[in-house]
Design a protein around this motif. Sequence first.
Motif, PDB file in Angstrom:
ATOM      1  N   VAL A  75     -17.324 -29.257  36.194  1.00 58.78           N
ATOM      2  CA  VAL A  75     -18.175 -28.428  35.342  1.00 58.78           C
ATOM      3  C   VAL A  75     -17.668 -28.382  33.903  1.00 58.78           C
ATOM      4  CG1 VAL A  75     -18.871 -26.025  34.911  1.00 58.78           C
ATOM      5  CG2 VAL A  75     -19.171 -27.033  37.182  1.00 58.78           C
ATOM      6  N   PHE A  76     -16.342 -28.367  33.706  1.00 54.95           N
ATOM      7  CA  PHE A  76     -15.801 -28.127  32.362  1.00 54.95           C
ATOM      8  C   PHE A  76     -15.262 -29.381  31.672  1.00 54.95           C
ATOM      9  CE2 PHE A  76     -15.695 -23.857  34.222  1.00 54.95           C
ATOM     10  CZ  PHE A  76     -16.338 -23.159  33.218  1.00 54.95           C
ATOM     11  N   LEU A  77     -15.470 -30.572  32.254  1.00 49.51           N
ATOM     12  CA  LEU A  77     -14.967 -31.790  31.618  1.00 49.51           C
ATOM     13  C   LEU A  77     -15.642 -32.076  30.280  1.00 49.51           C
ATOM     14  CD1 LEU A  77     -14.456 -34.220  34.618  1.00 49.51           C
ATOM     15  CD2 LEU A  77     -12.807 -33.834  32.780  1.00 49.51           C
ATOM     16  N   ILE A  78     -16.948 -31.892  30.211  1.00 43.90           N
ATOM     17  CA  ILE A  78     -17.649 -32.152  28.943  1.00 43.90           C
ATOM     18  C   ILE A  78     -17.157 -31.186  27.869  1.00 43.90           C
ATOM     19  CG2 ILE A  78     -19.896 -32.101  27.790  1.00 43.90           C
ATOM     20  CD1 ILE A  78     -21.130 -33.062  30.406  1.00 43.90           C
ATOM     21  N   THR A  79     -16.990 -29.915  28.245  1.00 40.73           N
ATOM     22  CA  THR A  79     -16.463 -28.931  27.294  1.00 40.73           C
ATOM     23  C   THR A  79     -15.049 -29.294  26.865  1.00 40.73           C
ATOM     24  OG1 THR A  79     -17.810 -27.202  28.315  1.00 40.73           O
ATOM     25  CG2 THR A  79     -15.979 -26.491  26.941  1.00 40.73           C
ATOM     26  N   GLY A  80     -14.223 -29.748  27.821  1.00 39.28           N
ATOM     27  CA  GLY A  80     -12.856 -30.154  27.486  1.00 39.28           C
ATOM     28  C   GLY A  80     -12.825 -31.288  26.491  1.00 39.28           C
ATOM     29  N   GLY A  81     -13.699 -32.282  26.665  1.00 35.21           N
ATOM     30  CA  GLY A  81     -13.771 -33.387  25.713  1.00 35.21           C
ATOM     31  C   GLY A  81     -14.198 -32.926  24.333  1.00 35.21           C
ATOM     32  N   ARG A  82     -15.148 -31.998  24.293  1.00 36.09           N
ATOM     33  CA  ARG A  82     -15.634 -31.485  23.008  1.00 36.09           C
ATOM     34  C   ARG A  82     -14.568 -30.652  22.298  1.00 36.09           C
ATOM     35  NH1 ARG A  82     -18.873 -33.503  19.381  1.00 36.09           N
ATOM     36  NH2 ARG A  82     -20.473 -32.114  18.559  1.00 36.09           N
ATOM     37  N   LEU A  83     -13.774 -29.896  23.055  1.00 38.94           N
ATOM     38  CA  LEU A  83     -12.693 -29.108  22.454  1.00 38.94           C
ATOM     39  C   LEU A  83     -11.687 -30.006  21.745  1.00 38.94           C
ATOM     40  CD1 LEU A  83     -12.013 -26.427  25.237  1.00 38.94           C
ATOM     41  CD2 LEU A  83     -13.007 -26.028  22.972  1.00 38.94           C
ATOM     42  N   GLY A  84     -11.447 -31.192  22.316  1.00 33.26           N
ATOM     43  CA  GLY A  84     -10.547 -32.143  21.654  1.00 33.26           C
ATOM     44  C   GLY A  84     -11.102 -32.632  20.335  1.00 33.26           C
ATOM     45  N   ASP A  85     -12.421 -32.861  20.286  1.00 33.70           N
ATOM     46  CA  ASP A  85     -13.057 -33.272  19.027  1.00 33.70           C
ATOM     47  C   ASP A  85     -12.899 -32.193  17.956  1.00 33.70           C
ATOM     48  OD1 ASP A  85     -13.928 -35.659  20.088  1.00 33.70           O
ATOM     49  OD2 ASP A  85     -15.940 -34.941  20.564  1.00 33.70           O
ATOM     50  N   ILE A  86     -12.965 -30.925  18.372  1.00 30.59           N
ATOM     51  CA  ILE A  86     -12.985 -29.812  17.417  1.00 30.59           C
ATOM     52  C   ILE A  86     -11.572 -29.403  16.988  1.00 30.59           C
ATOM     53  CG2 ILE A  86     -13.634 -27.394  17.106  1.00 30.59           C
ATOM     54  CD1 ILE A  86     -15.904 -27.897  19.132  1.00 30.59           C
ATOM     55  N   ALA A 128      -9.498 -30.265  33.308  1.00 35.59           N
ATOM     56  CA  ALA A 128     -10.702 -30.555  32.529  1.00 35.59           C
ATOM     57  C   ALA A 128     -10.408 -30.601  31.034  1.00 35.59           C
ATOM     58  CB  ALA A 128     -11.769 -29.503  32.815  1.00 35.59           C
ATOM     59  N   ALA A 129      -9.402 -29.849  30.578  1.00 36.82           N
ATOM     60  CA  ALA A 129      -8.994 -29.913  29.173  1.00 36.82           C
ATOM     61  C   ALA A 129      -8.133 -31.138  28.901  1.00 36.82           C
ATOM     62  CB  ALA A 129      -8.234 -28.642  28.798  1.00 36.82           C
ATOM     63  N   MET A 130      -7.303 -31.508  29.860  1.00 38.65           N
ATOM     64  CA  MET A 130      -6.312 -32.564  29.669  1.00 38.65           C
ATOM     65  C   MET A 130      -6.900 -33.968  29.808  1.00 38.65           C
ATOM     66  SD  MET A 130      -2.951 -33.012  32.122  1.00 38.65           S
ATOM     67  CE  MET A 130      -3.953 -33.027  33.610  1.00 38.65           C
ATOM     68  N   ALA A 131      -7.697 -34.202  30.842  1.00 44.22           N
ATOM     69  CA  ALA A 131      -8.097 -35.564  31.206  1.00 44.22           C
ATOM     70  C   ALA A 131      -8.954 -36.288  30.170  1.00 44.22           C
ATOM     71  CB  ALA A 131      -8.800 -35.539  32.562  1.00 44.22           C
ATOM     72  N   PRO A 132      -9.963 -35.657  29.537  1.00 42.03           N
ATOM     73  CA  PRO A 132     -10.835 -36.423  28.634  1.00 42.03           C
ATOM     74  C   PRO A 132     -10.161 -36.907  27.358  1.00 42.03           C
ATOM     75  CG  PRO A 132     -11.835 -34.303  29.241  1.00 42.03           C
ATOM     76  CD  PRO A 132     -10.405 -34.261  29.661  1.00 42.03           C
ATOM     77  N   GLN A 133      -8.996 -36.348  27.030  1.00 39.71           N
ATOM     78  CA  GLN A 133      -8.388 -36.680  25.733  1.00 39.71           C
ATOM     79  C   GLN A 133      -7.895 -38.122  25.676  1.00 39.71           C
ATOM     80  OE1 GLN A 133      -9.290 -34.357  23.883  1.00 39.71           O
ATOM     81  NE2 GLN A 133      -9.617 -32.917  25.585  1.00 39.71           N
ATOM     82  N   ALA A 134      -7.537 -38.705  26.825  1.00 35.37           N
ATOM     83  CA  ALA A 134      -7.057 -40.093  26.812  1.00 35.37           C
ATOM     84  C   ALA A 134      -8.166 -41.041  26.405  1.00 35.37           C
ATOM     85  CB  ALA A 134      -6.512 -40.459  28.195  1.00 35.37           C
TER      86      ALA A 134
END
Length: 493
Positions: A75-86, A128-134
Amino acid sequence: MPDSALSVSDITRPISPSPDPRRWSALAILLTGAFLAPLDFFIVNVAMPAITTGLHSTAADVQLVISGYAVIYAVFLITGGRLGDIFGRKAIFMAGLAGFAVASALCGLAWSPAVLIAARMLQGLAAAAMAPQALASVHALFPAHERGRALSIYGVVLGLSSIVGQLLGGALVGADLDGFGWRLIFLINLPIALVAFLAAIPLLRETRSEKRPRLDLGGVVLSSLALSSLVVPLVEGRERGWPWWSVLMLLATPVFVELFRRYELSLARAGGDPLIDLSIFRLPGLVRGIAAILTLYAMATFFLTYSIYLQGALGYSAWHAGLAILPFSAGFLAGSTFSPAISRLTGGFAPAFGFSSSAFGAAATALLVLAFPPGAMPPLLLMAPALGFIGLGMGTSMPTMMRAIVERVGPHHAGLVGGIVNSTLQVSAAISVAVLGGLFFTILGARTDAGGIGTAFAWTLLAIAAFHVGGAYLAAGLGQRKVACRALPSVAD
């Protein structure tokens, strides 16, 4: 053109004229997070009996240990990826890694099923916060001529997590070091996370979107509702006999999706920063690539049902069940190692080749299980190549699909697409376990004998093969195709 539109420069402009000399070390650190997140989804499969005994938990409790993590993570993977952008990918990665370590410690020290379930949900949120950043960082850290190799490595690591999860879970539970038993599958994360966290401080540089967008809280809420209404009933519905609320949530899913779409379009027209820039889906091949990714983790049901087949029908221990995945592992390593060569030989059809190989292997394994007496493993000389073909296909399709999708977008949307790809994989796993796992248990019925388990396993494999045939059709022609360098119309236009 509004800021939400993709332009030529979004697709073609390099982030930095001089590559970071520490970029490969940085990638290794980021891949630790990308590896740990799915690892902790798969590693629990072989530890389920030990957790049930150790905490005196019910089958429903153990299901929540798995599904609680899976739902929150998806549920929170998309949000996690967006937080990295911001806020910066290094900052979000390190916060997620620290949270993952704390949650892992709580899982390993859990004294009751309720504590373990709560800790697993916290672990899923941190993952969900950690994984999308790679995946998002590849655009920022690597020049164009190295990006394909980095994306291929990412796909390999993601695929290896499922294999290592099976092997490591069985080994740790079987070893029962100092009486820790199943707790070691969570505590093993602590030294890995600590080393990665300390290494990230000097080696990982901060990257973020060039234009710092605002966090779209309305989009976060609506996307979370849409994903939850889909994933929660798929994960929990079958186990609980498809109660009324699970059906109601599934029926509500398209309503939440449409509300989310309308909200994002309205926000873009008003000049805001939507959580998902819907214009990216107009990029050639992107929707088809994401649809192909959606079929990829049908293989998640293979790991679940293969473990049941080995332990329930053949009487294997958790350790021997882990070892039985080795032919798959060998095929996966071969596929991932030679995926660049396969890409050169097959061109845009490399992902389709991978899907076709895994479909062939799954069908061959099913026929072998049906052809030999119940309770007996088919001869290794036949079974090992069949399992190897499944691994070969996954080892080829994972890195080639990652590259085919991510290289279609520009760096401005790297975090967003990283979250979408990872979220799609998790939703794929949830759908697979719900639909194909449901097929397995429906065919099995009340039977617990070796013949019943073997038959249910074989038919489930044939269904997995059908999913991957569909994936091959969707992925045909996607590999190594360059995106046309043209501006896309904004969703606000």
